[in-house]
Design a protein around this motif. Sequence first.
Motif, mmCIF file in Angstrom:
data_model
loop_
_atom_site.group_PDB
_atom_site.id
_atom_site.type_symbol
_atom_site.label_atom_id
_atom_site.label_comp_id
_atom_site.label_asym_id
_atom_site.label_seq_id
_atom_site.Cartn_x
_atom_site.Cartn_y
_atom_site.Cartn_z
ATOM 1 N N TRP A 93 0.870 -1.056 0.039
ATOM 2 C CA TRP A 93 -0.114 -0.088 0.056
ATOM 3 C C TRP A 93 0.893 1.202 0.080
ATOM 4 C CZ3 TRP A 93 -0.439 4.040 3.369
ATOM 5 C CH2 TRP A 93 -1.545 4.897 3.196
ATOM 6 N N LEU A 94 1.919 1.199 0.829
ATOM 7 C CA LEU A 94 2.855 2.341 0.784
ATOM 8 C C LEU A 94 3.590 2.535 -0.579
ATOM 9 C CD1 LEU A 94 4.534 2.284 4.123
ATOM 10 C CD2 LEU A 94 2.933 3.981 3.592
ATOM 11 N N GLU A 95 3.882 1.661 -1.320
ATOM 12 C CA GLU A 95 4.372 1.608 -2.588
ATOM 13 C C GLU A 95 3.322 2.348 -3.430
ATOM 14 O OE1 GLU A 95 7.079 1.181 -5.551
ATOM 15 O OE2 GLU A 95 7.505 0.780 -3.497
ATOM 16 N N GLN A 96 2.168 2.143 -3.515
ATOM 17 C CA GLN A 96 1.183 2.632 -4.221
ATOM 18 C C GLN A 96 0.878 4.211 -3.871
ATOM 19 O OE1 GLN A 96 -2.016 -0.019 -3.881
ATOM 20 N NE2 GLN A 96 -1.367 -1.419 -5.411
ATOM 21 N N ALA A 97 0.967 4.452 -2.611
ATOM 22 C CA ALA A 97 0.700 5.918 -2.000
ATOM 23 C C ALA A 97 1.786 6.543 -2.562
ATOM 24 C CB ALA A 97 0.571 5.770 -0.423
ATOM 25 N N ASP A 98 2.913 6.027 -2.562
ATOM 26 C CA ASP A 98 4.000 6.917 -3.081
ATOM 27 C C ASP A 98 3.958 7.151 -4.819
ATOM 28 O OD1 ASP A 98 6.533 7.892 -2.263
ATOM 29 O OD2 ASP A 98 7.959 6.109 -2.708
ATOM 30 N N LEU A 99 3.255 6.195 -5.538
ATOM 31 C CA LEU A 99 3.006 6.390 -6.731
ATOM 32 C C LEU A 99 2.157 7.550 -7.006
ATOM 33 C CD1 LEU A 99 3.354 2.737 -8.302
ATOM 34 C CD2 LEU A 99 4.999 4.775 -8.296
ATOM 35 N N SER A 101 1.350 10.091 -4.668
ATOM 36 C CA SER A 101 1.829 11.179 -4.296
ATOM 37 C C SER A 101 2.745 11.677 -5.303
ATOM 38 C CB SER A 101 2.682 11.046 -3.005
ATOM 39 O OG SER A 101 3.236 11.950 -2.657
ATOM 40 N N ALA A 102 3.566 10.838 -6.213
ATOM 41 C CA ALA A 102 4.391 11.315 -7.056
ATOM 42 C C ALA A 102 3.649 11.882 -8.533
ATOM 43 C CB ALA A 102 5.353 10.298 -7.462
ATOM 44 N N ALA A 103 2.742 10.986 -8.726
ATOM 45 C CA ALA A 103 1.762 11.571 -9.743
ATOM 46 C C ALA A 103 1.044 13.071 -9.479
ATOM 47 C CB ALA A 103 0.776 10.695 -10.210
ATOM 48 N N GLN A 105 2.136 15.317 -7.753
ATOM 49 C CA GLN A 105 3.083 16.350 -7.746
ATOM 50 C C GLN A 105 3.608 16.531 -9.070
ATOM 51 O OE1 GLN A 105 6.347 15.701 -4.716
ATOM 52 N NE2 GLN A 105 4.676 15.108 -3.204
ATOM 53 N N GLY A 106 3.165 15.831 -10.037
ATOM 54 C CA GLY A 106 3.588 16.086 -11.500
ATOM 55 C C GLY A 106 4.934 15.545 -11.652
ATOM 56 N N ARG A 107 5.304 14.463 -11.171
ATOM 57 C CA ARG A 107 6.628 13.940 -11.210
ATOM 58 C C ARG A 107 6.699 12.409 -11.273
ATOM 59 N NH1 ARG A 107 9.546 12.825 -6.376
ATOM 60 N NH2 ARG A 107 8.193 13.590 -4.594
ATOM 61 N N ASP A 108 7.555 11.963 -12.042
ATOM 62 C CA ASP A 108 7.661 10.547 -11.870
ATOM 63 C C ASP A 108 8.681 10.062 -10.453
ATOM 64 O OD1 ASP A 108 6.413 9.703 -14.080
ATOM 65 O OD2 ASP A 108 8.262 9.923 -15.027
ATOM 66 N N ARG A 109 8.202 8.995 -9.868
ATOM 67 C CA ARG A 109 8.767 8.725 -8.506
ATOM 68 C C ARG A 109 10.370 8.760 -8.692
ATOM 69 N NH1 ARG A 109 8.619 3.004 -6.354
ATOM 70 N NH2 ARG A 109 10.059 3.094 -4.519
ATOM 71 N N GLY A 110 10.997 9.574 -7.940
ATOM 72 C CA GLY A 110 12.415 9.714 -8.050
ATOM 73 C C GLY A 110 12.917 10.721 -9.018
ATOM 74 N N ARG A 111 12.153 11.431 -9.465
ATOM 75 C CA ARG A 111 12.480 12.476 -10.342
ATOM 76 C C ARG A 111 11.804 13.810 -9.784
ATOM 77 N NH1 ARG A 111 13.823 9.332 -14.393
ATOM 78 N NH2 ARG A 111 12.329 7.503 -15.247
ATOM 79 N N PRO A 112 12.844 14.876 -10.245
ATOM 80 C CA PRO A 112 12.395 16.101 -9.700
ATOM 81 C C PRO A 112 11.239 16.627 -10.751
ATOM 82 C CG PRO A 112 14.688 16.012 -10.201
ATOM 83 C CD PRO A 112 14.154 14.706 -10.433
ATOM 84 N N ALA A 113 10.465 17.477 -10.167
ATOM 85 C CA ALA A 113 9.230 18.030 -11.200
ATOM 86 C C ALA A 113 9.934 18.593 -12.441
ATOM 87 C CB ALA A 113 8.506 19.239 -10.271
ATOM 88 N N GLY A 114 9.232 18.311 -13.449
ATOM 89 C CA GLY A 114 9.582 19.015 -14.600
ATOM 90 C C GLY A 114 10.594 18.015 -15.558
ATOM 91 N N GLU A 115 11.183 17.157 -15.053
ATOM 92 C CA GLU A 115 11.933 16.038 -15.576
ATOM 93 C C GLU A 115 11.147 15.008 -16.054
ATOM 94 O OE1 GLU A 115 15.623 14.013 -14.327
ATOM 95 O OE2 GLU A 115 15.867 15.950 -13.667
ATOM 96 N N SER A 116 10.992 14.550 -17.380
ATOM 97 C CA SER A 116 10.050 13.555 -18.027
ATOM 98 C C SER A 116 10.937 12.352 -17.976
ATOM 99 C CB SER A 116 9.394 13.907 -19.059
ATOM 100 O OG SER A 116 10.160 14.121 -20.154
ATOM 101 N N ALA A 117 10.076 11.156 -17.777
ATOM 102 C CA ALA A 117 10.833 9.854 -18.239
ATOM 103 C C ALA A 117 10.672 9.598 -19.518
ATOM 104 C CB ALA A 117 9.935 8.804 -17.206
ATOM 105 N N THR A 118 11.684 8.890 -19.940
ATOM 106 C CA THR A 118 11.901 8.179 -21.180
ATOM 107 C C THR A 118 11.246 6.830 -21.367
ATOM 108 O OG1 THR A 118 13.767 9.519 -21.514
ATOM 109 C CG2 THR A 118 13.304 7.881 -23.320
#
Length: 119
Positions: A93-99, A101-103, A105-118
């Motif tokens: 559940w925490l793993e899903q909550a982390d995802l 939360s990241a979404a 905030q407009g960012r992928d998990r572990g990436r700063p906002a504004g940086e997109s994943a390839t």
Amino acid sequence: MTVIKASCPSCGDVELTPRQVRLVVCSVEDRSFYSFSCSECGDEVKKPAGGDVVALLRTGGVLPERWVIPAEALETHDGPALSHDDLLDFCLWLEQADLVSAAAQGRDRGRPAGESATL
């Protein structure tokens, strides 16, 4: 010098100095204790210390340590104990909550906002 007489379960009566005795005074009186390392056998001895024992040891020169038990630790809890499965479900559940939360905030998990994943 003050001599404190205490009792070791293995050796019987032993004589200690105030520096050899540890006195822990708890916010919950029946959890206070004193302990010492037996001068004869080296065993660590721990005994309860009611108000009269605390007063006697303090009079003998033993410096008390304060121990405050958080109120949460004294709460009674009803219901079944947590199982290993409960803990694993919580981690998932925490793993899903982390995802989520990241979404949010407009960012992928572990990436700063504004940086997109390839992809």
